[in-house]
Motif scaffolding. Structure first.
Motif, PDB file in Angstrom:
ATOM      1  N   GLY A   1      11.693  32.417 -26.799  1.00  0.00           N
ATOM      2  CA  GLY A   1      12.069  32.618 -25.308  1.00  0.00           C
ATOM      3  C   GLY A   1      12.652  31.777 -24.893  1.00  0.00           C
ATOM      4  N   ALA A   2      11.880  29.920 -24.515  1.00  0.00           N
ATOM      5  CA  ALA A   2      12.540  29.136 -24.066  1.00  0.00           C
ATOM      6  C   ALA A   2      13.785  29.034 -24.324  1.00  0.00           C
ATOM      7  CB  ALA A   2      11.750  27.703 -24.570  1.00  0.00           C
ATOM      8  N   MET A   3      14.090  29.401 -26.448  1.00  0.00           N
ATOM      9  CA  MET A   3      14.971  28.803 -26.446  1.00  0.00           C
ATOM     10  C   MET A   3      16.451  29.872 -26.067  1.00  0.00           C
ATOM     11  SD  MET A   3      15.342  27.224 -30.212  1.00  0.00           S
ATOM     12  CE  MET A   3      14.319  28.148 -30.968  1.00  0.00           C
ATOM     13  N   ILE A   4      15.941  31.109 -25.959  1.00  0.00           N
ATOM     14  CA  ILE A   4      16.908  32.016 -25.150  1.00  0.00           C
ATOM     15  C   ILE A   4      17.248  31.575 -23.638  1.00  0.00           C
ATOM     16  CG2 ILE A   4      16.994  34.365 -25.315  1.00  0.00           C
ATOM     17  CD1 ILE A   4      17.625  33.453 -27.367  1.00  0.00           C
ATOM     18  N   PHE A   5      16.406  31.147 -23.339  1.00  0.00           N
ATOM     19  CA  PHE A   5      16.660  30.891 -22.349  1.00  0.00           C
ATOM     20  C   PHE A   5      18.139  29.773 -21.059  1.00  0.00           C
ATOM     21  CE2 PHE A   5      16.051  28.649 -17.635  1.00  0.00           C
ATOM     22  CZ  PHE A   5      16.296  29.624 -16.724  1.00  0.00           C
ATOM     23  N   VAL A   6      17.902  28.729 -22.724  1.00  0.00           N
ATOM     24  CA  VAL A   6      18.875  27.849 -23.064  1.00  0.00           C
ATOM     25  C   VAL A   6      19.856  27.555 -23.260  1.00  0.00           C
ATOM     26  CG1 VAL A   6      18.847  25.235 -23.861  1.00  0.00           C
ATOM     27  CG2 VAL A   6      16.723  25.891 -23.245  1.00  0.00           C
ATOM     28  N   VAL A   7      20.401  28.856 -24.207  1.00  0.00           N
ATOM     29  CA  VAL A   7      20.791  29.586 -24.261  1.00  0.00           C
ATOM     30  C   VAL A   7      22.031  30.371 -22.999  1.00  0.00           C
ATOM     31  CG1 VAL A   7      22.347  31.210 -26.153  1.00  0.00           C
ATOM     32  CG2 VAL A   7      20.826  29.629 -26.631  1.00  0.00           C
ATOM     33  N   VAL A   8      21.241  31.113 -22.887  1.00  0.00           N
ATOM     34  CA  VAL A   8      22.132  32.360 -21.861  1.00  0.00           C
ATOM     35  C   VAL A   8      22.473  31.144 -20.369  1.00  0.00           C
ATOM     36  CG1 VAL A   8      21.123  34.477 -20.171  1.00  0.00           C
ATOM     37  CG2 VAL A   8      21.083  33.952 -22.595  1.00  0.00           C
ATOM     38  N   GLU A   9      21.160  30.116 -19.628  1.00  0.00           N
ATOM     39  CA  GLU A   9      21.489  29.678 -18.272  1.00  0.00           C
ATOM     40  C   GLU A   9      22.272  28.527 -18.727  1.00  0.00           C
ATOM     41  OE1 GLU A   9      20.911  27.617 -14.803  1.00  0.00           O
ATOM     42  OE2 GLU A   9      20.603  26.741 -16.838  1.00  0.00           O
ATOM     43  N   GLU A  10      22.699  27.836 -19.749  1.00  0.00           N
ATOM     44  CA  GLU A  10      23.177  26.909 -19.859  1.00  0.00           C
ATOM     45  C   GLU A  10      24.301  26.112 -21.224  1.00  0.00           C
ATOM     46  OE1 GLU A  10      22.003  23.366 -18.198  1.00  0.00           O
ATOM     47  OE2 GLU A  10      20.218  23.888 -17.294  1.00  0.00           O
ATOM     48  N   VAL A  11      24.140  26.489 -21.965  1.00  0.00           N
ATOM     49  CA  VAL A  11      24.626  26.459 -22.997  1.00  0.00           C
ATOM     50  C   VAL A  11      26.010  27.579 -22.807  1.00  0.00           C
ATOM     51  CG1 VAL A  11      25.352  26.837 -25.909  1.00  0.00           C
ATOM     52  CG2 VAL A  11      22.817  25.561 -24.331  1.00  0.00           C
ATOM     53  N   ILE A  12      25.682  28.727 -22.851  1.00  0.00           N
ATOM     54  CA  ILE A  12      26.968  29.864 -22.941  1.00  0.00           C
ATOM     55  C   ILE A  12      27.765  29.614 -21.172  1.00  0.00           C
ATOM     56  CG2 ILE A  12      27.361  32.558 -22.694  1.00  0.00           C
ATOM     57  CD1 ILE A  12      25.403  33.085 -24.779  1.00  0.00           C
ATOM     58  N   PRO A  13      26.850  29.985 -20.534  1.00  0.00           N
ATOM     59  CA  PRO A  13      28.729  29.275 -18.975  1.00  0.00           C
ATOM     60  C   PRO A  13      28.932  27.885 -19.465  1.00  0.00           C
ATOM     61  CG  PRO A  13      25.847  30.387 -18.500  1.00  0.00           C
ATOM     62  CD  PRO A  13      25.837  29.905 -20.087  1.00  0.00           C
ATOM     63  N   GLU A  14      28.144  26.762 -20.023  1.00  0.00           N
ATOM     64  CA  GLU A  14      29.092  25.526 -20.129  1.00  0.00           C
ATOM     65  C   GLU A  14      30.710  26.317 -21.147  1.00  0.00           C
ATOM     66  OE1 GLU A  14      29.558  22.085 -19.092  1.00  0.00           O
ATOM     67  OE2 GLU A  14      27.128  22.601 -18.565  1.00  0.00           O
ATOM     68  N   THR A  15      30.172  26.442 -21.818  1.00  0.00           N
ATOM     69  CA  THR A  15      31.512  26.969 -23.132  1.00  0.00           C
ATOM     70  C   THR A  15      32.590  27.931 -22.334  1.00  0.00           C
ATOM     71  OG1 THR A  15      30.430  29.383 -23.386  1.00  0.00           O
ATOM     72  CG2 THR A  15      30.141  27.151 -25.041  1.00  0.00           C
ATOM     73  N   GLN A  16      32.028  28.094 -20.777  1.00  0.00           N
ATOM     74  CA  GLN A  16      33.085  29.241 -19.963  1.00  0.00           C
ATOM     75  C   GLN A  16      33.726  28.571 -19.008  1.00  0.00           C
ATOM     76  OE1 GLN A  16      32.980  32.725 -21.689  1.00  0.00           O
ATOM     77  NE2 GLN A  16      31.822  31.637 -23.005  1.00  0.00           N
ATOM     78  N   GLN A  17      33.592  27.385 -19.071  1.00  0.00           N
ATOM     79  CA  GLN A  17      34.525  26.421 -18.000  1.00  0.00           C
ATOM     80  C   GLN A  17      35.886  26.256 -18.005  1.00  0.00           C
ATOM     81  OE1 GLN A  17      32.643  25.938 -14.742  1.00  0.00           O
ATOM     82  NE2 GLN A  17      30.301  26.133 -15.572  1.00  0.00           N
ATOM     83  N   ASP A  18      36.433  26.062 -18.881  1.00  0.00           N
ATOM     84  CA  ASP A  18      37.723  26.735 -19.624  1.00  0.00           C
ATOM     85  C   ASP A  18      37.866  27.671 -19.710  1.00  0.00           C
ATOM     86  OD1 ASP A  18      38.108  23.046 -18.586  1.00  0.00           O
ATOM     87  OD2 ASP A  18      36.668  22.802 -19.446  1.00  0.00           O
ATOM     88  N   LYS A  19      39.828  27.922 -20.342  1.00  0.00           N
ATOM     89  CA  LYS A  19      40.111  28.867 -20.950  1.00  0.00           C
ATOM     90  C   LYS A  19      39.713  28.531 -22.263  1.00  0.00           C
ATOM     91  CE  LYS A  19      43.085  28.718 -16.921  1.00  0.00           C
ATOM     92  NZ  LYS A  19      44.952  29.059 -16.950  1.00  0.00           N
ATOM     93  N   ASN A  20      38.387  28.330 -22.564  1.00  0.00           N
ATOM     94  CA  ASN A  20      37.947  28.124 -24.456  1.00  0.00           C
ATOM     95  C   ASN A  20      37.432  29.832 -24.417  1.00  0.00           C
ATOM     96  OD1 ASN A  20      40.178  26.043 -25.061  1.00  0.00           O
ATOM     97  ND2 ASN A  20      38.451  24.984 -23.834  1.00  0.00           N
ATOM     98  N   THR A  21      37.363  30.452 -24.120  1.00  0.00           N
ATOM     99  CA  THR A  21      36.269  31.427 -24.187  1.00  0.00           C
ATOM    100  C   THR A  21      36.072  32.266 -25.376  1.00  0.00           C
ATOM    101  OG1 THR A  21      37.729  33.505 -22.795  1.00  0.00           O
ATOM    102  CG2 THR A  21      35.948  32.513 -21.645  1.00  0.00           C
ATOM    103  N   ASP A  22      37.176  32.437 -25.966  1.00  0.00           N
ATOM    104  CA  ASP A  22      37.549  32.720 -27.446  1.00  0.00           C
ATOM    105  C   ASP A  22      36.735  32.316 -28.074  1.00  0.00           C
ATOM    106  OD1 ASP A  22      38.214  35.267 -26.804  1.00  0.00           O
ATOM    107  OD2 ASP A  22      40.824  34.542 -27.443  1.00  0.00           O
ATOM    108  N   ILE A  23      37.988  30.768 -28.520  1.00  0.00           N
ATOM    109  CA  ILE A  23      37.360  29.710 -29.184  1.00  0.00           C
ATOM    110  C   ILE A  23      35.486  29.620 -28.556  1.00  0.00           C
ATOM    111  CG2 ILE A  23      37.245  26.712 -29.808  1.00  0.00           C
ATOM    112  CD1 ILE A  23      39.462  28.654 -30.977  1.00  0.00           C
ATOM    113  N   ALA A  24      34.806  29.327 -27.775  1.00  0.00           N
ATOM    114  CA  ALA A  24      33.187  29.463 -27.768  1.00  0.00           C
ATOM    115  C   ALA A  24      32.768  30.468 -28.348  1.00  0.00           C
ATOM    116  CB  ALA A  24      32.910  29.163 -26.125  1.00  0.00           C
ATOM    117  N   THR A  25      33.370  31.971 -28.290  1.00  0.00           N
ATOM    118  CA  THR A  25      32.837  33.162 -28.864  1.00  0.00           C
ATOM    119  C   THR A  25      32.753  32.947 -30.160  1.00  0.00           C
ATOM    120  OG1 THR A  25      33.210  34.287 -27.146  1.00  0.00           O
ATOM    121  CG2 THR A  25      32.546  35.373 -28.789  1.00  0.00           C
TER     122      THR A  25
END
Length: 272
Positions: free
Chosen positions: A230-254
C-alpha cells in the motif's frame, strides 16, 4: 549464480540477510548518483522514461512479491481471507499519506513543495522526497526476510532476494533523479553525489526494522506485506507517475512503466 546467492543468504541470520539485501539496494542508488561525476545534465525524456520504469517495478513488486503472498498466507475463505491484505494495504497508504502531509519535501520538478512549511533548503527538501519513496521499499524487503525467519512457508529467501534485485534496479534511476537536479542547481559533483546516495540510507534501516518486527510478531506478516504494498502504490500514484507527466513525454514514461512492470514480474515469477 542466483542459486549461489540464495545458498549464501540461507546460511546467514535473516536479519543480517535483510541488512545485506537493503545495502545492495542502497548501493545501486549510489551507483546511479555517481553519474553526476560524468554528466551535468540528464535529458528529460530519459529521466521520465526511467521514472516510468521505476513506477512499473514498484507496482509489479507490490502485487507479485507482497499482496499475492499476503493473501495466500491468510487464513479463512472469501472475504475473510482478504481482510488482512486489505487492512494492511490501507494502513500502508495512510502511513505514507500522513508522512507526505507532514514531512517537508520538494518534487523533482522543483515547483511543488509539500508538507509542513520549512525554511530548509531546496536540496534538503528534494532528498527528503526521495527518502520518502524509499521507506516502503526497504520495509518490503525486510518483511519478507522476517517471514522466512518466522518459518512462514509462503515467504522464501528466493522471493526476498528477487524483490531486493528488482528494487535495486529501480533505485538506480532514482539516484540519478536526485543527483542530477542538484548538480544543475550549481552544487558540486561531490555534494550532489552525497545527497543522492543518502536518500536511500533509510532502506537498510527500514529493512532491518521490518525483519525484526515480523520475527517477533508472526501474525502480523500478511498485514506487514500488504502495508509495504500500500505504501509503494501510494508513492507511485501520488509522486512517481505525476512527475513523469510534467512535460510532453507521457508516451515514453508509459512505455518505461510497462517495461519496468514486465521486468519485475518476470524476475518474481522466474526467480522468486
Amino acid at each position: 549464480m542466483f542459486e549461489t546467492i540464495i545458498d549464501y543468504f540461507e546460511s546467514i541470520n535473516p536479519v543480517l540477510a535483510a541488512l545485506y539485501a537493503t545495502l545492495f539496494t542502497w548501493f545501486l542508488t549510489a551507483l546511479g548518483a555517481s553519474f553526476v561525476f560524468f554528466f551535468k545534465n540528464m535529458n528529460r525524456v530519459v529521466l521520465d522514461g526511467m521514472l516510468g520504469f521505476t513506477g512499473g517495478v514498484m507496482v509489479a513488486a507490490s502485487f507479485w512479491s507482497l499482496l499475492a503472498p499476503a493473501i495466500e498466507m491468510s487464513k479463512g475463505e472469501g472475504f475473510v481471507k482478504v481482510i488482512p491484505a486489505a487492512v494492511g494495504f490501507l494502513m500502508g497508504a495512510l502511513f505514507i499519506f500522513a508522512l507526505d502531509k507532514t514531512l517537508p519535501h520538494l518534487h523533482i520538478n522543483f515547483k511543488e513543495t509539500e508538507g509542513i512549511k520549512s525554511p530548509w533548503q531546496r536540496t534538503t527538501l528534494l532528498v527528503l522526497a526521495i527518502t520518502l519513496h524509499n521507506i516502503p521499499e526497504g520495509l518490503a524487503v525486510g518483511v519478507l526476510f522476517g517471514g522466512v525467519a518466522a518459518g512462514i512457508p509462503e515467504a522464501s529467501i528466493a522471493g526476498a532476494v528477487t524483490l531486493a534485485i528488482g528494487i535495486g534496479i529501480q533505485n538506480f534511476p532514482e539516484g540519478i533523479a536526485v543527483s542530477m537536479p542538484l548538480r544543475r542547481m550549481g552544487m558540486s559533483r561531490r555534494k550532489s553525489f552525497m545527497y543522492g546516495q543518502a536518500s536511500a540510507i533509510v532502506e537498510p534501516i527500514a529493512g532491518v526494522l521490518g525483519a525484526v518486527a515480523v520475527m517477533f510478531f508472526i501474525p502480523i506478516l500478511p498485514y506487514a506485506l500488504a502495508f509495504a504494498a500500500g505504501a509503494m502504490i501510494f508513492v507511485v500514484v501520488e509522486e512517481v507517475i505525476p512527475e513523469t507527466q510534467q512535460d510532453k513525454n507521457t508516451d515514453i514514461a508509459t512505455l518505461g512503466f510497462i517495461g519496468g512492470f514486465i521486468v519485475m514480474m518476470t524476475l518474481d515469477v522466474a526467480l522468486g
